[in-house]
Design a protein around this motif. Sequence first.
Motif, PDB file in Angstrom:
ATOM      1  N   ILE A 323     -15.295  32.055  21.844  1.00  8.77           N
ATOM      2  CA  ILE A 323     -16.007  31.725  23.477  1.00  8.77           C
ATOM      3  C   ILE A 323     -16.766  32.964  22.551  1.00  8.77           C
ATOM      4  O   ILE A 323     -18.450  32.594  23.304  1.00  8.77           O
ATOM      5  N   ALA A 324     -16.659  33.689  21.992  1.00  2.91           N
ATOM      6  CA  ALA A 324     -17.768  34.603  21.935  1.00  2.91           C
ATOM      7  C   ALA A 324     -18.658  34.468  20.944  1.00  2.91           C
ATOM      8  O   ALA A 324     -20.185  34.631  20.279  1.00  2.91           O
ATOM      9  N   HIS A 325     -17.608  33.561  19.615  1.00  2.42           N
ATOM     10  CA  HIS A 325     -18.863  33.285  18.829  1.00  2.42           C
ATOM     11  C   HIS A 325     -19.442  32.287  19.296  1.00  2.42           C
ATOM     12  O   HIS A 325     -21.453  32.362  18.810  1.00  2.42           O
ATOM     13  N   ARG A 326     -19.324  31.012  20.243  1.00  4.52           N
ATOM     14  CA  ARG A 326     -20.416  30.383  20.625  1.00  4.52           C
ATOM     15  C   ARG A 326     -21.677  31.146  21.349  1.00  4.52           C
ATOM     16  O   ARG A 326     -22.480  30.652  21.281  1.00  4.52           O
ATOM     17  N   LEU A 327     -21.360  32.187  21.901  1.00  4.26           N
ATOM     18  CA  LEU A 327     -22.080  32.970  22.559  1.00  4.26           C
ATOM     19  C   LEU A 327     -22.963  33.459  21.868  1.00  4.26           C
ATOM     20  O   LEU A 327     -24.733  33.450  21.849  1.00  4.26           O
ATOM     21  N   ASP A 328     -22.128  34.000  20.639  1.00  7.49           N
ATOM     22  CA  ASP A 328     -23.261  34.331  19.419  1.00  7.49           C
ATOM     23  C   ASP A 328     -24.609  33.772  18.780  1.00  7.49           C
ATOM     24  O   ASP A 328     -25.468  33.832  18.914  1.00  7.49           O
ATOM     25  N   ARG A 329     -24.184  32.748  18.272  1.00  5.88           N
ATOM     26  CA  ARG A 329     -24.761  31.769  17.487  1.00  5.88           C
ATOM     27  C   ARG A 329     -25.494  30.800  18.472  1.00  5.88           C
ATOM     28  O   ARG A 329     -26.044  30.465  17.881  1.00  5.88           O
ATOM     29  N   GLY A 330     -25.178  30.514  19.863  1.00  6.01           N
ATOM     30  CA  GLY A 330     -25.170  29.477  20.479  1.00  6.01           C
ATOM     31  C   GLY A 330     -26.828  30.079  21.113  1.00  6.01           C
ATOM     32  O   GLY A 330     -28.180  29.359  21.850  1.00  6.01           O
ATOM     33  N   TYR A 331     -26.647  31.120  21.256  1.00  8.75           N
ATOM     34  CA  TYR A 331     -27.428  31.933  22.533  1.00  8.75           C
ATOM     35  C   TYR A 331     -27.582  33.002  22.742  1.00  8.75           C
ATOM     36  O   TYR A 331     -28.516  33.853  22.931  1.00  8.75           O
ATOM     37  N   HIS A 332     -26.734  33.830  21.280  1.00  9.32           N
ATOM     38  CA  HIS A 332     -28.163  35.407  21.118  1.00  9.32           C
ATOM     39  C   HIS A 332     -27.554  35.780  21.425  1.00  9.32           C
ATOM     40  O   HIS A 332     -28.757  37.066  22.268  1.00  9.32           O
ATOM     41  N   ILE A 333     -26.203  36.065  22.087  1.00  3.94           N
ATOM     42  CA  ILE A 333     -25.211  36.898  22.824  1.00  3.94           C
ATOM     43  C   ILE A 333     -24.107  37.709  22.744  1.00  3.94           C
ATOM     44  O   ILE A 333     -23.416  36.820  22.274  1.00  3.94           O
ATOM     45  N   ALA A 334     -24.118  38.897  22.661  1.00  2.00           N
ATOM     46  CA  ALA A 334     -23.176  39.251  21.611  1.00  2.00           C
ATOM     47  C   ALA A 334     -22.121  40.366  22.653  1.00  2.00           C
ATOM     48  O   ALA A 334     -22.938  40.778  23.922  1.00  2.00           O
ATOM     49  N   VAL A 335     -20.963  40.221  22.722  1.00  2.00           N
ATOM     50  CA  VAL A 335     -20.320  40.932  23.462  1.00  2.00           C
ATOM     51  C   VAL A 335     -18.908  40.543  22.423  1.00  2.00           C
ATOM     52  O   VAL A 335     -18.791  40.345  20.913  1.00  2.00           O
ATOM     53  N   ARG A 336     -17.577  41.018  22.919  1.00  4.81           N
ATOM     54  CA  ARG A 336     -16.664  41.039  22.072  1.00  4.81           C
ATOM     55  C   ARG A 336     -15.352  40.432  22.728  1.00  4.81           C
ATOM     56  O   ARG A 336     -14.933  40.889  23.974  1.00  4.81           O
ATOM     57  N   ALA A 337     -14.246  39.545  21.545  1.00  7.53           N
ATOM     58  CA  ALA A 337     -13.208  39.268  21.864  1.00  7.53           C
ATOM     59  C   ALA A 337     -12.129  39.313  21.338  1.00  7.53           C
ATOM     60  O   ALA A 337     -11.985  40.180  20.039  1.00  7.53           O
ATOM     61  N   GLY A 338     -11.157  39.547  21.721  1.00 10.35           N
ATOM     62  CA  GLY A 338      -9.895  40.129  20.858  1.00 10.35           C
ATOM     63  C   GLY A 338      -8.314  40.454  21.822  1.00 10.35           C
ATOM     64  O   GLY A 338      -8.758  40.855  22.213  1.00 10.35           O
ATOM     65  N   MET A 339      -8.225  41.920  20.377  1.00 14.12           N
ATOM     66  CA  MET A 339      -7.031  42.672  21.897  1.00 14.12           C
ATOM     67  C   MET A 339      -7.943  43.963  21.660  1.00 14.12           C
ATOM     68  O   MET A 339      -7.271  44.802  22.421  1.00 14.12           O
ATOM     69  N   HIS A 340      -8.950  44.151  21.338  1.00 13.91           N
ATOM     70  CA  HIS A 340      -9.570  45.633  22.070  1.00 13.91           C
ATOM     71  C   HIS A 340      -8.532  46.800  21.617  1.00 13.91           C
ATOM     72  O   HIS A 340      -8.959  47.976  22.451  1.00 13.91           O
ATOM     73  N   CYS A 341      -7.856  46.641  20.659  1.00 17.89           N
ATOM     74  CA  CYS A 341      -7.075  47.632  20.413  1.00 17.89           C
ATOM     75  C   CYS A 341      -5.956  48.757  21.570  1.00 17.89           C
ATOM     76  O   CYS A 341      -6.032  49.451  21.510  1.00 17.89           O
ATOM     77  N   THR A 342      -5.456  47.846  22.767  1.00 15.87           N
ATOM     78  CA  THR A 342      -5.504  48.257  23.100  1.00 15.87           C
ATOM     79  C   THR A 342      -3.747  46.802  23.657  1.00 15.87           C
ATOM     80  O   THR A 342      -4.138  46.788  25.724  1.00 15.87           O
ATOM     81  N   PRO A 343      -2.759  46.679  22.987  1.00 17.92           N
ATOM     82  CA  PRO A 343      -1.952  45.545  22.717  1.00 17.92           C
ATOM     83  C   PRO A 343      -0.911  45.770  24.809  1.00 17.92           C
ATOM     84  O   PRO A 343      -0.829  45.212  25.123  1.00 17.92           O
ATOM     85  N   LEU A 344      -0.201  47.327  25.236  1.00 15.99           N
ATOM     86  CA  LEU A 344       0.208  46.880  26.318  1.00 15.99           C
ATOM     87  C   LEU A 344      -0.893  46.666  27.464  1.00 15.99           C
ATOM     88  O   LEU A 344       0.128  46.767  28.284  1.00 15.99           O
ATOM     89  N   ALA A 345      -2.098  47.827  27.211  1.00 17.35           N
ATOM     90  CA  ALA A 345      -2.926  46.627  28.759  1.00 17.35           C
ATOM     91  C   ALA A 345      -2.822  45.012  28.596  1.00 17.35           C
ATOM     92  O   ALA A 345      -2.661  44.397  29.586  1.00 17.35           O
ATOM     93  N   HIS A 346      -2.977  44.215  27.819  1.00 15.80           N
ATOM     94  CA  HIS A 346      -2.891  43.079  27.041  1.00 15.80           C
ATOM     95  C   HIS A 346      -1.120  42.607  27.804  1.00 15.80           C
ATOM     96  O   HIS A 346      -1.213  41.233  28.088  1.00 15.80           O
ATOM     97  N   THR A 347      -0.364  43.055  26.995  1.00  8.14           N
ATOM     98  CA  THR A 347       0.979  43.021  28.360  1.00  8.14           C
ATOM     99  C   THR A 347       1.084  42.879  29.775  1.00  8.14           C
ATOM    100  O   THR A 347       1.402  42.190  30.158  1.00  8.14           O
TER     101      THR A 347
END
Length: 387
Positions: A323-347
């Motif tokens: 999703i983040a890749h498509r936003l960047d390459r197709g629409y020139h929109i910068a967001v972040r995807a992944g774990m955001h260095c906070t695994p317990l919050a993802h848990t």
Amino acid sequence: MEELVYLDHAATSWPKPPEVGAAMMDALEHSGANAGRGNHSLAIGAGRVLVRARSKLAELFSVSNAQDIAFTHNTTMGLNMAIKGTLQPGDHVITTMTEHNSVRRPLEFLRQAMNISIDYVRVDHEGQVDLLELQRIFKPNTRMLICNHSSNLLGSILPIGEIGDIAKSKGAIFLVDAAQSAGSLMIDVKKMNIDLLAFPGHKGLLGPQGTGGLYIAPDLDLIPLMQGGTGSQSENSEQPNVRPDRYEAGTQNGVGIAGLLAGVTKILSLGTQNIHRQEWELTQKLMEGLSVIPGIRLLGPKIGTARSGIVSFIIEGQDSADIAHRLDRGYHIAVRAGMHCTPLAHTAAATMESGAVRASVGVTSTEEDINRMLSAMLEMYGRTSIR
């Protein structure tokens, strides 16, 4: 190509105010010497920049004595200074499941190195802690309570004032990670009973990367993270006791701090309440627009409730990185995807397997930015069009 829509302010604010770059260039040209390492005019000028920046930060956080603020390279350094400079073998620490790895990793290191014990307080699906449960976790050897002001994944805002009251009543040192709140949420270290406040210069304070700080309450004496030259008490073999020199070994990032001074001055002129109101309105617009996409799940506080400028989400059956890749390459929109260095919050959010897409707004974000993000998302994944 369309102008970039930058929605990654939780990682670092961009673009910086013009005043920031101008201040840094002025520092390079007119006060580029080493502060505290000479009596000539350039060194004195560099020192004045540091004094003014400390003073502005003290004003922002309601710190009585600006000398209680030590400059750091980033929040991570400030958190390491606070944690490793305070804890001793056998201490107990309470923190939360929404903490960044900048808190978790130093704690886990000390668990192995000096046998400290750690309790991670559970959070609900909106990122809030149960204050009664928090109080029950305290032990006779609880030395420190650590929490972020706002989660960098969920956007939840913790009741720092109430938590500070609990820490004070229990006799624990209260350390706050202000990585996602400094500059956009009101912070009063006295009213909130904050003993240690770690903050970045490059996010909500609009300064350059490589800047940040740690507020240290006057009654605390941390073991310095580093020892070295300070330009003061050079005849002594031990680190000086005087603040802030005790915690600022080595040459300071004078040019960066000049930029930080300009950024904090801008924040003070705009007002944190006004900044937060603008960011909240933009996040609500973004959440409302995203909510119509089939299979989407918005993380953190629900629409209409308090949150910082962060909106994270997942879409069932879609890879967050894609999703983040498509936003960047197709629409020139910068967001972040992944774990955001906070695994317990993802848990806590049940997103450990998928990660999440995070869009985050800042001072320079506009309604047009949100409209373009929504149009792109609806074009890619929705069945309706933005009105």
